[in-house]
Structure formats: C-alpha cells, structure tokens
Scaffold this active site. Structure first.
Site, PDB file in Angstrom:
ATOM      1  CD  GLU A  88      -0.876  -6.185   5.655  1.00 30.92           C
ATOM      2  OE1 GLU A  88      -0.618  -6.665   4.538  1.00 30.92           O
ATOM      3  OE2 GLU A  88      -1.026  -4.963   5.840  1.00 30.92           O
TER       4      GLU A  88
ATOM      5  CB  CYS B 209      -0.971  -0.061   1.178  1.00 30.52           C
ATOM      6  SG  CYS B 209      -2.325   1.086   1.002  1.00 30.52           S
TER       7      CYS B 209
ATOM      8  CG  HIS C  16      -3.474  -3.911   3.460  1.00 22.86           C
ATOM      9  ND1 HIS C  16      -2.448  -3.318   4.152  1.00 22.86           N
ATOM     10  CD2 HIS C  16      -4.199  -2.897   2.946  1.00 22.86           C
ATOM     11  CE1 HIS C  16      -2.541  -2.014   4.066  1.00 22.86           C
ATOM     12  NE2 HIS C  16      -3.609  -1.730   3.338  1.00 22.86           N
TER      13      HIS C  16
END
Ligand code: XMP
Length: 523
Positions: free
Chosen positions: A182, A85, A180
C-alpha cells in the site's frame, strides 16, 4: 447511504498504513471499508465482502495485545484473504505455521525476489532481469517473521533477511506479504492490490465518483423527502462539497449558515458568498459575528482556551441563527471517512457527531436528524466529487485552514489590529506563492503574527515593530510534515514586500522546523 458494489473488507490491526490500503483499493476502482478486528458476524454478513485484507500492526503476534479472535470468522467467509505484515503473520499462525521475533527489525527499502508461480505476483517485477521471476522494490517494516509455513502454503517471495516474505495457498486463495504493497515506496504495490482484488477476488472496478454522486443524489432525495436541512458552511473543502451535493439533490430545502467569526483570511467571507450564493445559487444565511467572537477572546492568551471559546461561541451563534429558520429537521455535516474511522477507533462509535471547530456538536435539545453525505469518502475522493459538482478549484484545492482560524496564528491575545496585519501579510505570502506556481506543490502555507517588538530601520528612521513568521510545509497526512525549502530570493522578495507594504511590521522570519518536533500551526 449504502453502496451496492463489489467490496473489500479491510481489518485494521492498528497499522499506520491501514487507511492507505483502503485508499489504494479504491483508487483501483473497488469499494473498500475499514473495520476493527472485532467486527461482528452480522455486520460482516451485511457487508458481504468479496475479499478480506488484514492490515499490519505496531504489535507482535507474540503479544496478546491485538485481537485476532475474528480470524476464524474471516476464514469462514470462504473469500480470498490477503494478510499484510502482521496480517500475514496472524494468518500464518492461525493456519498452522510459526512466527518468530527476529533479532533485528527490518525497516525501509528492500528487494524481494518473487519465487515460483503465484497468481498474486506473477509477472509483477521491477528490475529487468533474465529470470522469469523478478525482483520487486518494496517497503518493509517488521520485527517478526514467518519461520514455518502453514500446511497447504508455499513461499512466493523472499529477501536476503527474510526467506519467507510472501506466502500463498492458491486453493483457499489465502495470501500473505511481509512487505507493504500500500505504500508508494513499493513501486508495483498498487498492481499487487489490483491483482488481489480484481483477479483473485473477482471484484468489478465499479467504484467511481460519478456513480457515487448519482447514487448519493437518489438516496438523499429518498431520505430527506420534502424536509429542510441545515448546514454550517465554513468554506473548507468538506462542508463546501457536502453543501454542493445536498443542494444538487434538494435545492432550496438546504439552508446553509455561514458565520463570519472575524478570524477568516483576507476576502474569505466575500469569496464564500460569491462562490456559493452568487455563482452556485445556494441558499445561505450570512451571520456577521465578528465582534461577538473578538469580545469573547479579549484578554485570553492560552491556545487551548482560545480554541474552546471559539468552538462554544460557534455553537451558540449557529444555534441562535437556526432557531430563526422554521421547520428544519436535519443537520448536515461534512464528516469524511477518516473522521468516521477515527471516532470508531476512539471507541466513540462511528455515529458520533464530529467535534469540529466549525460545525461543533450541537446541543441535543435541537433534536435534529443527522445526514453526512460524505462519510464514506476519503479527502481526495471528496475533492473529485467537488470538482465534478462544479465547485471551483479555489475552494476544492485550497490549503487546509484550522477551524479556530487566525486566532491560532496570532500568538497570545487576539486583537483586531493584529488580525488586520496578519491578513495583509498572509495574503502577500500566498499571492507570491501562487505567482511562483508553488501553491499546489505545498501542502499548507501561511503567515503567523508574533506580538513582540523588534528594531528595524524604515526610511531613515528607527522602527520598533512586530514580527511576521512564514510557514510552508509539505506532508502526506498532516501527522508529520517537512518545511518547504523556499528559494532565498523568493523569501527575500516576500519579506521586503511585507515590511514595505504592511504597517507595523519590521521583520519577517521563516520557520524551518519540521513536525515532529514542531507542529504545523504555532499554537
Ligand atoms: P498541527 O498544528 O496540529 O496541525 O500540526 C495539523 C493540521 O491540523 C490543522 N489544525 C486544526 N484544524 N482545528 C482544526 O480544524 C484546530 O484546532 C486545528 N489545529 C490545527 C492545521 O492547520 C494542520 O492542517
């Protein structure tokens, strides 16, 4: 303790997900640490990363609020870089691309199409589709987008709204993802991180709790030698696991002080003594300071004032007790990695003693050296280490309990008669939750004592007694929380049991507030 393994450096630009990146990388089996963007060249050199991940940020690359001056240093390391990002945007800007603020913020679920061949995304796709390069279900949260590729980069992913949602320079091994990987909403996110760390950075999967324990034991023995260590044991996960690890390394040179402040749950003091002294053989000094704490709290109604009094009293009692133990030169604390990151982010530096209500900062004049054997671990890793060391599930998997204990669950002034009522009611609620096999599905559950009066009928007589509130929440990080939708019949059964079995309670209510706007505790 230092870790001598392949490792990934994570640069924190302030994203709420930075800790998640580090946890996911460790779940893959690779050691990672988080540093601020202004990490010094020396520190980075000492850390010797095999790869760098640049986190997201709540800020925009068009503002000067984020410190991206470290980028040349990260690039100069000559190791692979993955920007996520904001991290992708800053990497793109630095290497000659362009970023623009979009009209609309893209937030939430999105589908990304992997484009062309890339080492990062090759073969990772969700939807079964006929094309070689599939769709990925991902989580997006951005206002800015890369609008012009930097020289040497190609597009490796795009969405309908964001044509450049992933970039790669395969020669320099620089990658960027607008989404993202994660967060769990990005279904194949862990595989993408694994691909980056293992295949692109060449890290061996060598981070495991067994190895952590082995190397910790060696380094604790080396550091402590024949000296004595003092530890404030609260019965919470962190101090319990720290105590167990130290005990395994240095045996009776570890002296634990357990302070019963009178604000514990039903049977808690006995449970801690039984577990750690009787079963695990730790050397424990038990201090009954119930009256002292209650006297200090008499007449005090303000929640923060109560917290301060308890913290101060704890230090007083702990210090007094420790002065009766000869020849101690170390203080052990159950500080864990999120505490270290948070104190570093506060600008307080990562070596500040955790100002925790159970093991509060001790007076300087005690001149104890500090040992924090869990300071590199996340909570789930602490639990794994605890299990491995034989700490029972009752302790390792227990819901969190605030340092000030039941004092923040008896609203207003804390009185021993109120505490007694609360302990009984809380115990009934928790037992019922356990019997219904709900305990491990709930993040935290407890009862609260409301010192107000409510009318009821008990037998044939009118009653006019106190109120108990029940709270049960689920959460990932305790920063936000949702109320658990407990079954109506279950709640009615708990309420009936409490009103029938606990004296001085005429009514039970269930708290359905989420956080925010509520907090988890009532005070
Ligand atoms: P709140 O009430 O802030 O709670 O939503 C978030 C988590 O922190 C715990 N908590 C505390 N823990 N000392 C602690 O050690 C405190 O003063 C304290 N206040 C809240 C709470 O139980 C929940 O897990």
């Amino acid at each position: 303790m230092s870790v001598n393994l392949d490792r990934i450096l994570i640069i924190d630009y302030g994203s709420q997900y930075t800790q998640l990146i580090a946890r996911r990388v460790r779940e893959v089996g690779i050691y990672s640490e988080i540093y601020p963007p202004n990490i010094s060249k020396e520190k980075m050199g000492d850390f010797r990363p095999s790869g760098v991940i640049l986190s997201g940020s709540p800020d925009s690359v068009s503002n000067d609020t984020v410190d991206v001056e470290g980028l040349p240093l990260f690039v100069a390391l000559g190791v692979p870089i993955l920007g996520i990002c904001f991290g992708m945007q800053s990497l793109a800007c630095y290497t000659g691309g362009e970023v623009e603020t979009s009209q609309e913020k893209e937030f939430g679920f999105a589908q990304v199409r992997a484009r062309g061949h890339s080492r990062l995304l090759e073969g990772i796709q969700d939807a079964t589709n006929e094309s070689k390069h599939g769709l990925l279900d991902v989580w997006m949260s951005h206002g800015d987008s890369v609008t012009k590729l930097p020289p040497g980069f190609k597009v490796i992913a795009s969405t309908l709204n964001t044509p450049i949602a992933g970039i790669a320079d395969e020669v320099r091994k620089f990658y960027g993802l607008q989404f993202h990987p994660e967060v769990t909403h990005t279904k194949r996110g862990k595989e993408i991180l694994e691909r980056f760390c293992v295949e692109i950075c060449g890290c061996a999967k060598s981070w495991s709790t067994e190895d952590f324990i082995k190397s910790s034991l060696r380094s604790i023995e080396g550091e402590i030698g024949t000296e004595k260590v003092l530890l404030g044991l609260s019965g919470g996960v962190d101090s319990s696991v720290a105590a167990s690890l130290l005990h395994k390394a240095i045996g009776d040179q570890l002296i634990c002080v357990f302070v019963d402040n009178g604000l514990l749950r039903l049977g808690e003091a006995e449970q801690v003594i039984n577990t750690f002294q009787e079963s695990m053989g730790l050397n424990i000094r038990f201090v009954n300071a119930q009256n002292e704490f209650l006297e200090a709290l008499a007449g005090v109604t303000d929640p923060e004032e109560k917290r301060k009094i308890i913290g101060k009293k704890f230090i007083e009692v702990f210090e007094r007790e420790s002065l009766t133990i000869a020849g101690v030169s170390w203080l052990a604390q159950g500080t864990i990695y999120p505490d270290v990151i948070e104190s570093a982010a506060d600008g307080a530096g990562s070596h500040v003693i955790k100002s925790h209500h159970n093991v509060g900062g001790l007076p300087e004049h005690m001149k104890l050296k500090l040992i924090e054997p869990l300071r590199l671990l996340f909570k789930d890793e602490v639990r794994k280490v605890g299990k491995e060391l034989g700490v029972p599930d009752d302790i390792v998997l227990r819901h969190p309990f605030p340092g000030p204990g039941l004092a923040v669950r008896v609203l207003g002034e804390v009185k021993s008669s109120y505490l007694e009522v609360l302990r009984e009611a809380d115990n009934i609620f928790i037992e019922e939750i356990r019997d219904a096999n709900l305990y491990h599905k709930i993040s935290q559950a407890f009862a609260v004592f409301l010192p107000i009066f409510s009318v009821g009928v008990k037998g044939d007589a009118r009653s006019y007694e106190h109120v108990i509130a029940l709270r049960a929440i689920t959460t990932d990080d305790f920063m936000t929380a949702e109320c658990v939708e407990l079954d109506q019949q279950f709640l009615e059964r708990v309420a009936a049991k409490i009103v029938n079995q606990v004296p001085n309670v005429s009514r039970v209510v269930y708290d359905v507030t989420s956080k925010p706007p509520g907090t988890i505790e009532w005070e």
